[in-house]
Design a protein around this motif. Structure first.
Motif, PDB file in Angstrom:
ATOM      1  N   ILE A 108      -9.648  -6.922 -49.565  1.00  0.00           N
ATOM      2  CA  ILE A 108      -8.269  -6.922 -50.072  1.00  0.00           C
ATOM      3  C   ILE A 108      -8.056  -8.079 -51.033  1.00  0.00           C
ATOM      4  O   ILE A 108      -7.433  -7.927 -52.088  1.00  0.00           O
ATOM      5  CB  ILE A 108      -7.248  -6.991 -48.913  1.00  0.00           C
ATOM      6  N   THR A 109      -8.571  -9.242 -50.699  1.00  0.00           N
ATOM      7  CA  THR A 109      -8.443 -10.400 -51.576  1.00  0.00           C
ATOM      8  C   THR A 109      -9.095 -10.114 -52.927  1.00  0.00           C
ATOM      9  O   THR A 109      -8.497 -10.370 -53.983  1.00  0.00           O
ATOM     10  CB  THR A 109      -9.085 -11.643 -50.922  1.00  0.00           C
ATOM     11  N   MET A 111      -6.999  -7.426 -54.852  1.00  0.00           N
ATOM     12  CA  MET A 111      -5.777  -7.938 -55.471  1.00  0.00           C
ATOM     13  C   MET A 111      -6.086  -8.815 -56.681  1.00  0.00           C
ATOM     14  O   MET A 111      -5.359  -8.789 -57.662  1.00  0.00           O
ATOM     15  CB  MET A 111      -4.920  -8.670 -54.440  1.00  0.00           C
ATOM     16  N   GLN A 112      -7.165  -9.554 -56.625  1.00  0.00           N
ATOM     17  CA  GLN A 112      -7.541 -10.378 -57.762  1.00  0.00           C
ATOM     18  C   GLN A 112      -7.867  -9.501 -58.976  1.00  0.00           C
ATOM     19  O   GLN A 112      -7.581  -9.869 -60.107  1.00  0.00           O
ATOM     20  CB  GLN A 112      -8.724 -11.273 -57.424  1.00  0.00           C
ATOM     21  N   LEU A 121      -4.039  -7.416 -59.899  1.00  0.00           N
ATOM     22  CA  LEU A 121      -2.805  -8.156 -60.162  1.00  0.00           C
ATOM     23  C   LEU A 121      -3.001  -9.158 -61.294  1.00  0.00           C
ATOM     24  O   LEU A 121      -4.096  -9.667 -61.490  1.00  0.00           O
ATOM     25  CB  LEU A 121      -2.357  -8.908 -58.900  1.00  0.00           C
ATOM     26  N   TYR A 123      -1.046 -12.611 -58.562  1.00  0.00           N
ATOM     27  CA  TYR A 123      -2.079 -12.862 -57.552  1.00  0.00           C
ATOM     28  C   TYR A 123      -1.826 -14.173 -56.808  1.00  0.00           C
ATOM     29  O   TYR A 123      -1.895 -14.221 -55.576  1.00  0.00           O
ATOM     30  CB  TYR A 123      -3.463 -12.880 -58.208  1.00  0.00           C
ATOM     31  N   THR A 175       1.046 -13.813 -54.493  1.00  0.00           N
ATOM     32  CA  THR A 175       0.722 -12.890 -53.414  1.00  0.00           C
ATOM     33  C   THR A 175      -0.189 -13.509 -52.376  1.00  0.00           C
ATOM     34  O   THR A 175       0.000 -13.282 -51.171  1.00  0.00           O
ATOM     35  CB  THR A 175       0.078 -11.614 -53.991  1.00  0.00           C
ATOM     36  N   THR A 234      -2.704  -1.548 -51.471  1.00  0.00           N
ATOM     37  CA  THR A 234      -2.207  -2.295 -50.319  1.00  0.00           C
ATOM     38  C   THR A 234      -0.713  -2.549 -50.485  1.00  0.00           C
ATOM     39  O   THR A 234      -0.197  -2.553 -51.607  1.00  0.00           O
ATOM     40  CB  THR A 234      -2.976  -3.630 -50.134  1.00  0.00           C
ATOM     41  N   ARG A 255       5.003  -6.741 -51.582  1.00  0.00           N
ATOM     42  CA  ARG A 255       4.103  -6.494 -52.712  1.00  0.00           C
ATOM     43  C   ARG A 255       3.410  -5.154 -52.535  1.00  0.00           C
ATOM     44  O   ARG A 255       2.918  -4.850 -51.460  1.00  0.00           O
ATOM     45  CB  ARG A 255       3.047  -7.594 -52.788  1.00  0.00           C
ATOM     46  N   ALA A 301       0.340  -3.093 -54.455  1.00  0.00           N
ATOM     47  CA  ALA A 301      -0.717  -3.196 -55.470  1.00  0.00           C
ATOM     48  C   ALA A 301      -1.603  -1.963 -55.349  1.00  0.00           C
ATOM     49  O   ALA A 301      -2.056  -1.624 -54.257  1.00  0.00           O
ATOM     50  CB  ALA A 301      -1.553  -4.463 -55.259  1.00  0.00           C
ATOM     51  N   SER A 357       2.916  -3.813 -59.290  1.00  0.00           N
ATOM     52  CA  SER A 357       1.899  -2.807 -59.539  1.00  0.00           C
ATOM     53  C   SER A 357       1.313  -3.199 -60.900  1.00  0.00           C
ATOM     54  O   SER A 357       1.387  -2.470 -61.867  1.00  0.00           O
ATOM     55  CB  SER A 357       2.511  -1.418 -59.567  1.00  0.00           C
TER      56      SER A 357
END
Length: 142
Positions: A15-16, A19-20, A23, A28, A31, A58, A72, A74, A141
């Motif tokens: 997930i990390t 998102m990187q 986003l 990021y 978040t 997520t 959030r 994403a 998003s």
């Protein structure tokens, strides 16, 4: 087939990284702090969308005094036409309902403008949108 489920500890790294990738840098950074806080408070309000074992979206939510916030959203690609976003929003709404949340809020900020039509299509109205928040709640998003 799309699968929306609760966050699991083994999701942290994927997930990390996800998102990187999806986003903006600013989004990021905001978040990640909130993500860590929410995991320490209540990881059941973090939902994951996956397809064929790959994370494609997520949503991070939070509850404050019987008010549920979509913090959030994403999603990996715009090609989903809101399908993944909508599935995540619905799943978190069910979680809010099961927790006795009386009011659901969509915080407004610079990151969530593209999702407003989707929220409206899901039945959210002006009374659900909240402009200024002391906390940096936002939906992205990006």
């Amino acid at each position: 087939m799309l699968n929306v489920r609760s966050f699991q500890l083994s999701d942290y790294s994927p997930i990390t990284q996800f998102m990187q990738e999806v986003l903006s840098d600013e989004c990021y950074e905001e978040t990640m702090e909130a993500f860590a806080n929410q995991l320490s408070w209540d990881s059941e309000l973090v939902m994951v969308a996956e397809m064929s074992g790959q994370v494609i979206g997520t949503i991070i939510g939070t509850i404050d005094h019987h008010r549920g916030y979509y913090y959030r959203v994403a999603v990996a690609e715009a090609k989903w036409n809101g399908e993944v976003d909508a599935a995540l929003i619905r799943a978190l709404k069910q979680r809010f309902d099961s927790r006795g949340v009386r009011t659901v809020v969509v915080p407004l900020d610079e990151h969530n403008e593209t999702l407003l039509p989707l929220y409206r299509s899901l039945g959210y109205e002006d009374r659900h949108f909240e402009a200024s928040m002391d906390r940096k709640l936002s939906i992205c998003s990006c």
